[in-house]
Design a protein around this motif. Structure first.
Motif, PDB file in Angstrom:
ATOM      1  N   GLN A 266      -4.612 -15.836   1.171  1.00 48.59           N
ATOM      2  CA  GLN A 266      -3.769 -14.817   0.595  1.00 48.59           C
ATOM      3  C   GLN A 266      -4.553 -13.596   0.157  1.00 48.59           C
ATOM      4  N   SER A 267      -5.808 -13.497   0.559  1.00 50.77           N
ATOM      5  CA  SER A 267      -6.581 -12.350   0.104  1.00 50.77           C
ATOM      6  C   SER A 267      -7.043 -11.432   1.225  1.00 50.77           C
ATOM      7  N   CYS A 268      -6.850 -11.800   2.480  1.00 48.41           N
ATOM      8  CA  CYS A 268      -7.310 -10.963   3.586  1.00 48.41           C
ATOM      9  C   CYS A 268      -6.499  -9.676   3.636  1.00 48.41           C
ATOM     10  N   PRO A 269      -7.116  -8.509   3.486  1.00 47.70           N
ATOM     11  CA  PRO A 269      -6.392  -7.246   3.482  1.00 47.70           C
ATOM     12  C   PRO A 269      -5.895  -6.808   4.863  1.00 47.70           C
ATOM     13  N   MET A 270      -6.232  -7.549   5.917  1.00 48.54           N
ATOM     14  CA  MET A 270      -5.740  -7.234   7.260  1.00 48.54           C
ATOM     15  C   MET A 270      -4.403  -7.937   7.531  1.00 48.54           C
TER      16      MET A 270
ATOM     17  N   VAL B 209       2.916 -15.052   8.085  1.00 53.32           N
ATOM     18  CA  VAL B 209       1.738 -14.225   7.847  1.00 53.32           C
ATOM     19  C   VAL B 209       1.307 -13.626   9.184  1.00 53.32           C
ATOM     20  N   ILE B 210       1.196 -12.290   9.212  1.00 46.79           N
ATOM     21  CA  ILE B 210       0.855 -11.573  10.441  1.00 46.79           C
ATOM     22  C   ILE B 210      -0.105 -10.436  10.136  1.00 46.79           C
ATOM     23  N   GLU B 211      -0.703  -9.888  11.180  1.00 45.10           N
ATOM     24  CA  GLU B 211      -1.571  -8.728  11.024  1.00 45.10           C
ATOM     25  C   GLU B 211      -0.727  -7.505  10.690  1.00 45.10           C
ATOM     26  N   ILE B 212      -1.191  -6.705   9.747  1.00 40.95           N
ATOM     27  CA  ILE B 212      -0.464  -5.501   9.352  1.00 40.95           C
ATOM     28  C   ILE B 212      -0.267  -4.572  10.548  1.00 40.95           C
TER      29      ILE B 212
ATOM     30  N   HIS C 241      -8.954   1.783   7.849  1.00 43.61           N
ATOM     31  CA  HIS C 241      -7.803   2.032   6.961  1.00 43.61           C
ATOM     32  C   HIS C 241      -7.557   0.859   6.011  1.00 43.61           C
ATOM     33  N   LEU C 242      -7.761  -0.356   6.496  1.00 39.42           N
ATOM     34  CA  LEU C 242      -7.441  -1.535   5.680  1.00 39.42           C
ATOM     35  C   LEU C 242      -8.632  -2.144   4.954  1.00 39.42           C
ATOM     36  N   LEU C 243      -9.845  -1.943   5.465  1.00 45.68           N
ATOM     37  CA  LEU C 243     -11.010  -2.642   4.921  1.00 45.68           C
ATOM     38  C   LEU C 243     -12.020  -1.760   4.195  1.00 45.68           C
ATOM     39  N   THR C 244     -11.876  -0.445   4.286  1.00 44.75           N
ATOM     40  CA  THR C 244     -12.790   0.458   3.594  1.00 44.75           C
ATOM     41  C   THR C 244     -12.159   0.843   2.259  1.00 44.75           C
TER      42      THR C 244
ATOM     43  N   GLU D   7      -0.705   0.981  -0.151  1.00 39.32           N
ATOM     44  CA  GLU D   7       0.523   0.199  -0.207  1.00 39.32           C
ATOM     45  C   GLU D   7       0.300  -1.265   0.154  1.00 39.32           C
ATOM     46  N   ASN D   8      -0.947  -1.647   0.408  1.00 38.66           N
ATOM     47  CA  ASN D   8      -1.258  -3.010   0.813  1.00 38.66           C
ATOM     48  C   ASN D   8      -1.077  -3.969  -0.370  1.00 38.66           C
ATOM     49  N   PRO D   9      -0.257  -5.016  -0.207  1.00 36.83           N
ATOM     50  CA  PRO D   9      -0.069  -5.972  -1.290  1.00 36.83           C
ATOM     51  C   PRO D   9      -1.302  -6.847  -1.538  1.00 36.83           C
ATOM     52  N   ARG D  10      -2.299  -6.745  -0.644  1.00 32.04           N
ATOM     53  CA  ARG D  10      -3.558  -7.466  -0.799  1.00 32.04           C
ATOM     54  C   ARG D  10      -4.678  -6.429  -0.929  1.00 32.04           C
ATOM     55  N   PRO D  11      -4.770  -5.760  -2.058  1.00 28.90           N
ATOM     56  CA  PRO D  11      -5.707  -4.640  -2.194  1.00 28.90           C
ATOM     57  C   PRO D  11      -7.167  -5.097  -2.146  1.00 28.90           C
TER      58      PRO D  11
END
Length: 81
Positions: A1-5, A15-18, A65-68, A74-78
């Motif tokens: 539940q912590s992967c920001p991708m 659970v899917i890739e953003i 965009h998601l990992l830097t 707006e990512n629920p897994r910041p």
């Protein structure tokens, strides 16, 4: 539940890739509802479905965009600093 991708589909909880959320909602979502209010007004794979920013098609741009830090706002897994 912590992967920001990754994110959970709000309709079917899969659970899917953003980067593939828009495609999932249109073609794969098991909730199979006709009224997809969660889908942004564009069906463009270049657009982040969370913040609606134009990311482009490169996987490296999506990772940036998601990992830097700070990541997609707006990512629920910041990202943690």
């Amino acid at each position: 539940q912590s992967c920001p991708m990754l994110t959970s589909c709000k309709l079917c909880e899969q659970v899917i890739e953003i980067a593939t959320l828009n495609e999932h909602l249109v073609t794969e979502c098991e909730a199979n509802v006709n009224n997809h209010k969660s889908i942004p007004s564009t069906n463009n794979d270049n657009i982040c479905p969370l913040c609606l920013k134009n990311i482009g098609t490169s996987i490296n741009r999506w990772k940036e965009h998601l990992l830097t830090y700070p990541g997609c706002k707006e990512n629920p897994r910041p990202l943690l600093q």
